[in-house]
Design a protein around this motif. Structure first.
Motif, mmCIF file in Angstrom:
data_model
loop_
_atom_site.group_PDB
_atom_site.id
_atom_site.type_symbol
_atom_site.label_atom_id
_atom_site.label_comp_id
_atom_site.label_asym_id
_atom_site.label_seq_id
_atom_site.Cartn_x
_atom_site.Cartn_y
_atom_site.Cartn_z
ATOM 1 N N ARG A 104 -5.441 -4.241 10.107
ATOM 2 C CA ARG A 104 -5.218 -3.854 8.714
ATOM 3 C C ARG A 104 -4.736 -2.407 8.638
ATOM 4 N NH1 ARG A 104 -7.694 -6.355 4.281
ATOM 5 N NH2 ARG A 104 -8.024 -4.297 3.383
ATOM 6 N N GLU A 141 -6.869 7.392 3.508
ATOM 7 C CA GLU A 141 -7.060 7.664 4.937
ATOM 8 C C GLU A 141 -5.775 8.220 5.538
ATOM 9 O OE1 GLU A 141 -10.184 4.538 6.723
ATOM 10 O OE2 GLU A 141 -8.442 3.584 5.843
ATOM 11 N N ARG A 143 -12.408 9.897 6.736
ATOM 12 C CA ARG A 143 -10.995 9.585 6.503
ATOM 13 C C ARG A 143 -10.154 10.149 7.645
ATOM 14 N NH1 ARG A 143 -9.497 11.642 0.651
ATOM 15 N NH2 ARG A 143 -10.428 13.539 1.473
ATOM 16 N N SER A 203 -4.450 1.284 7.469
ATOM 17 C CA SER A 203 -5.404 2.207 6.864
ATOM 18 C C SER A 203 -5.124 2.333 5.366
ATOM 19 C CB SER A 203 -5.309 3.583 7.516
ATOM 20 O OG SER A 203 -5.661 3.514 8.870
ATOM 21 N N GLU A 204 -6.181 2.644 4.616
ATOM 22 C CA GLU A 204 -6.020 2.817 3.180
ATOM 23 C C GLU A 204 -5.230 4.092 2.881
ATOM 24 O OE1 GLU A 204 -6.854 0.467 1.023
ATOM 25 O OE2 GLU A 204 -7.460 -0.665 2.810
ATOM 26 N N ASP A 222 1.052 3.027 -3.409
ATOM 27 C CA ASP A 222 -0.076 3.906 -3.736
ATOM 28 C C ASP A 222 -0.037 5.162 -2.879
ATOM 29 O OD1 ASP A 222 -2.415 4.671 -5.081
ATOM 30 O OD2 ASP A 222 -3.684 3.845 -3.497
ATOM 31 N N LYS A 269 0.822 -1.208 0.000
ATOM 32 C CA LYS A 269 0.000 0.000 0.000
ATOM 33 C C LYS A 269 0.858 1.260 0.000
ATOM 34 C CE LYS A 269 -4.050 -1.871 2.471
ATOM 35 N NZ LYS A 269 -4.922 -1.694 3.651
#
Length: 396
Positions: A164, A170, A242, A166-167, A22, A19
């Motif tokens: 997990r 976020e 977020r 955070s995206e 990204d 991640k």
């Protein structure tokens, strides 16, 4: 907000490291300058070439690099950034941070810095829940380290729960909040939102008509003011905010437990529409129609989350804000609720069907405190949230 801001991104070893690629892209889109640091374990998941290519800068990984260290490079790296972001933040690296260890470049940078640090934890649920990790988490928070996440969900190992990372978006939102350094920077605030679902049987439940939109708006407004927000939500329709620590629950009892685990906080905003009652003994199988007539349901009272936190003798938040969704005698009922629950403020609104407020995009509220009642004009829920966040900042 991030244009020309320098982010030192430390990527630790874990499956969530993918991640970070990204995340770099998202930060570069916003004009940030990203300097990557990889641990040796991180290189098992992402390659130095891919990280360097996306960042457009040299990566750093060796503590004893002759070229860099001739100029005490680890000191310069740690102090030239506007913000240090650790994503993913593994249990191992958090333990090193909490205990002052410095046996590689990443941990040395973190020990040698006076720059603000934001960590996005990522690990197995059992590792996250382990007392040692929770002790390290508490130590780091006390030291002023900020956190975003972790989220709940399926793990690469096949387990489910918190852990997990955070995206990327976020994390970007949390970075923007940290950069803004608003009046709530360093403050930890709890927000509850959405309805609760109280099971009757596996396919039926009791709930309140809440979309969670106002709670989401409040959380985002507080993040924008620089706060660290713990967001405890029932099964709401609204998008999750977020940049918060997200905790998703179903029932009032689960929400009560999540709230207790989130304490201590500087302020608590209870905007959730918690069901007052639950079925005392929910059925494990679907209740079928029978010739004997309607089933008999016995109800039990749910925990009173607002009153419980408002009346704490030890660890009570400095500011406790409740909500009162009323259909009749709004001001009188909301004023009585504030006295009865023991909270500092009540945000009252009329949710009669003709107002369209429940589930809508607008709200018309009255803020009730010991100073009296202050009615705000009808406006979007985002605007209501911004004003409330400003009042909370001033109160704290």
């Amino acid at each position: 907000m991030l244009t020309d801001k320098r982010i030192l991104l430390i990527i630790a070893g874990g499956i969530a490291a993918f991640k970070s690629l990204d995340l770099i892209r998202r930060l570069r889109e916003r004009g940030a300058l990203v300097t990557p640091v990889l641990t040796r374990a991180a290189e098992e998941f992402v390659t130095p070439l891919s990280v360097s290519s996306l960042a457009g800068e040299k990566i750093y990984r060796d503590l004893f690099d002759l070229t860099d260290e001739a100029e005490m490079g680890h000191i310069q790296l740690s102090r030239s950034a506007d913000l240090i972001v650790v994503a993913p933040g593994t249990a191992d690296l958090m333990a090193k941070m909490a205990n002052g260890l410095a046996n590689d470049l990443a941990s040395t940078l973190l020990l040698a810095t006076d720059t603000p640090v934001l960590v996005a934890p990522a690990m197995n649920v059992r590792m996250w829940d382990h007392p040692a990790t929770q002790r390290n988490l508490a130590t780091l928070k006390a030291d002023g380290v900020s956190f975003v996440g972790p989220n709940e969900g399926d793990m690469a190992c096949g387990e489910y729960g918190p852990g997990r990372m955070s995206e990327p978006l976020e994390i970007v939102a949390a970075i923007e909040g940290a950069m803004k350094a608003g009046p709530l920077t360093g403050r930890r605030i709890l927000v509850t939102s959405g309805p609760t679902h109280e099971p009757i049987d596996p396919v039926r439940y009791i709930a309140n008509r809440s979309s969670g939109a106002q709670g989401t708006a409040i959380a985002e407004a507080l993040v924008a003011q620089g706060a660290e927000v713990v967001f405890v939500t029932g099964p709401a329709d609204a998008a999750r905010p977020r940049g918060v620590h997200l905790v998703e629950v179903q029932s009032a009892q689960e929400m009560m437990q999540a709230v207790q685990e989130a304490l201590p906080v500087d302020a608590a905003v209870f905007s959730a529409a918690v069901a007052d009652w639950r079925v005392a003994s929910a059925s494990d199988s679907k209740i079928k129609k029978t010739k004997q007539g309607l089933p008999k349901l016995e109800f039990a009272e749910n925990p009173d989350i607002l009153a419980t936190v408002s009346q704490l003798q030890n660890g009570r938040p400095k500011l406790v804000v409740g909500f009162a969704a009323e259909t009749d005698d709004v001001l009188a009922n909301a004023t009585a609720k504030r006295t009865r629950k023991g909270c500092d403020w009540i945000v009252a609104n009329d949710v009669s069907p003709e107002t369209g407020i429940m589930g809508g995009s607008e709200n018309a509220v009255t803020l009730i405190s010991e100073d009296g009642a202050e009615s705000w004009p009808r406006m979007g829920k985002t605007e209501v949230a911004k004003i409330l966040a400003e009042r909370i900042a001033k109160a704290l």
